[in-house]
Motif scaffolding. Structure first.
Motif, mmCIF file in Angstrom:
data_model
loop_
_atom_site.group_PDB
_atom_site.id
_atom_site.type_symbol
_atom_site.label_atom_id
_atom_site.label_comp_id
_atom_site.label_asym_id
_atom_site.label_seq_id
_atom_site.Cartn_x
_atom_site.Cartn_y
_atom_site.Cartn_z
ATOM 1 N N TRP A 77 14.350 66.550 -40.973
ATOM 2 C CA TRP A 77 14.114 65.437 -41.892
ATOM 3 C C TRP A 77 14.887 64.231 -41.866
ATOM 4 O O TRP A 77 14.604 62.966 -41.903
ATOM 5 N N PHE A 78 16.145 64.727 -41.473
ATOM 6 C CA PHE A 78 17.354 63.429 -41.855
ATOM 7 C C PHE A 78 18.016 63.079 -40.477
ATOM 8 O O PHE A 78 18.633 62.135 -40.205
ATOM 9 N N GLY A 79 17.946 63.866 -39.456
ATOM 10 C CA GLY A 79 18.641 63.751 -37.945
ATOM 11 C C GLY A 79 20.080 64.331 -37.936
ATOM 12 O O GLY A 79 20.506 64.863 -39.225
ATOM 13 N N ILE A 80 20.760 63.937 -37.207
ATOM 14 C CA ILE A 80 22.036 64.303 -37.178
ATOM 15 C C ILE A 80 23.104 63.260 -37.736
ATOM 16 O O ILE A 80 22.535 62.212 -37.394
ATOM 17 N N GLY A 81 23.758 63.908 -38.482
ATOM 18 C CA GLY A 81 24.692 62.818 -39.276
ATOM 19 C C GLY A 81 24.989 62.954 -40.766
ATOM 20 O O GLY A 81 24.754 64.493 -41.259
ATOM 21 N N LEU A 86 28.401 71.307 -37.775
ATOM 22 C CA LEU A 86 28.388 72.064 -36.594
ATOM 23 C C LEU A 86 27.213 71.423 -35.815
ATOM 24 O O LEU A 86 26.883 72.323 -34.740
ATOM 25 N N THR A 87 26.542 70.464 -36.244
ATOM 26 C CA THR A 87 25.145 69.951 -35.861
ATOM 27 C C THR A 87 25.458 68.961 -34.522
ATOM 28 O O THR A 87 24.487 68.482 -34.095
ATOM 29 N N GLY A 88 26.689 68.585 -34.254
ATOM 30 C CA GLY A 88 27.029 67.455 -33.365
ATOM 31 C C GLY A 88 27.446 66.205 -33.787
ATOM 32 O O GLY A 88 27.208 65.420 -33.157
ATOM 33 N N VAL A 89 27.837 66.088 -35.053
ATOM 34 C CA VAL A 89 28.208 64.951 -35.452
ATOM 35 C C VAL A 89 29.786 64.382 -34.901
ATOM 36 O O VAL A 89 30.252 65.332 -34.016
ATOM 37 N N GLN A 90 29.945 63.127 -34.833
ATOM 38 C CA GLN A 90 31.207 62.557 -34.077
ATOM 39 C C GLN A 90 32.616 63.108 -34.315
ATOM 40 O O GLN A 90 33.348 63.383 -33.975
#
Length: 267
Positions: free
Chosen positions: A129-133, A211-215
């Protein structure tokens, strides 16, 4: 204050620190005696050094050096945005559910059904729905924090005696004013508990979202450190989240006490 009162105050001041101090001493003893490999549980000195580098060192002195303030800012924004949404939705729905049987019947099955779904089950859908971030993390935090806020608010409102509302109506207190002057103060103990639980859960789901890959973010640091085998940085991240979570809980309690007289008796 007499001697007995001073003694009780001293004991109450020391009591919260007994368990943490015992755990740290056991950890120090295990590290000194090499009972646990350092890659599993580093020495406390290594944790202190890693924490100092993470918080105070310049960004060009190491992999995680100087990232703390940017990570903490990103995580705080995500937590408080998600928690604010949960409170803004959960409190009004809780009040209506607690006072209106129709609303309670309308919402109870759906709320309790969704509440039973583990938070990690929402992660793949949130990513679609929202993507990574930020949006995914805020969604997970607000979803998790909503349930304790809503349930505790509804429970507290149900416990307010209808006699008080009828007495207020006889004195000319209209329904909207009665909600803020009678209903919410009467439900304040449960409401405070729900808000505090919701804020605590917000920090737990923050880590899941990051934990999804945000910077950046405290949860992102923990994930990165796991990938490169930096157990010391993982523990630093956990400790920092625990400290900030405790401070945010105290700030929430203080704000409620400052804004609402009824909260001073329950927070």
């Amino acid at each position: 204050m007499n001697d007995a009162g001073k003694s009780r105050a001293g004991i109450n001041g020391v009591l919260p620190w007994i368990l943490p101090a015992s755990l740290i001493l056991a950890w120090l003893a295990a590290a000194e005696l090499r009972l646990v490999p350092s890659y599993v549980l580093p020495h406390p000195k290594e944790i202190i050094d890693a924490g100092y580098i993470y918080i105070f060192s310049g960004p060009d002195t190491g992999m995680y050096a100087g990232r703390f303030f940017a990570d903490a800012k990103a995580s705080l924004i995500r937590v408080f945005a998600g928690f604010a949404i949960a409170a803004a939705v959960g409190i009004p729905l809780g009040v209506m559910s607690g006072r209106l049987p129709f609303v309670d019947r309308l919402l109870s099955t759906s709320v309790n059904g969704i509440r039973a779904v583990p938070g990690i089950s929402w992660l793949p859908l949130a990513l679609i729905w929202f993507g990574i971030g930020m949006k995914t993390t805020v969604f997970l935090v607000s979803l998790a924090a909503f349930f304790p806020v809503y349930i505790n608010c509804a429970s507290g409102v149900r416990q307010v005696s209808p006699v008080l509302l009828r007495a207020g109506a006889m004195m000319g207190v209209r329904r909207l004013r009665g909600t803020f002057a009678i209903l919410l103060p009467g439900a304040m103990p449960s409401l405070v508990s729900g808000l505090r639980l919701g804020l605590g859960i917000s920090w737990a789901y923050l880590v899941l979202g990051e934990l999804t890959g945000v910077q950046n973010g405290l949860g992102a640091v923990i994930m990165d450190a796991r990938m490169v085998g930096r157990t010391d940085v993982i523990i630093v991240g956990i400790v920092i989240i625990a400290v900030i979570g405790r401070i945010s809980d105290q700030m929430l309690t203080a704000a409620l006490r400052l804004c609402f007289k009824s909260a001073r008796r329950s927070a």
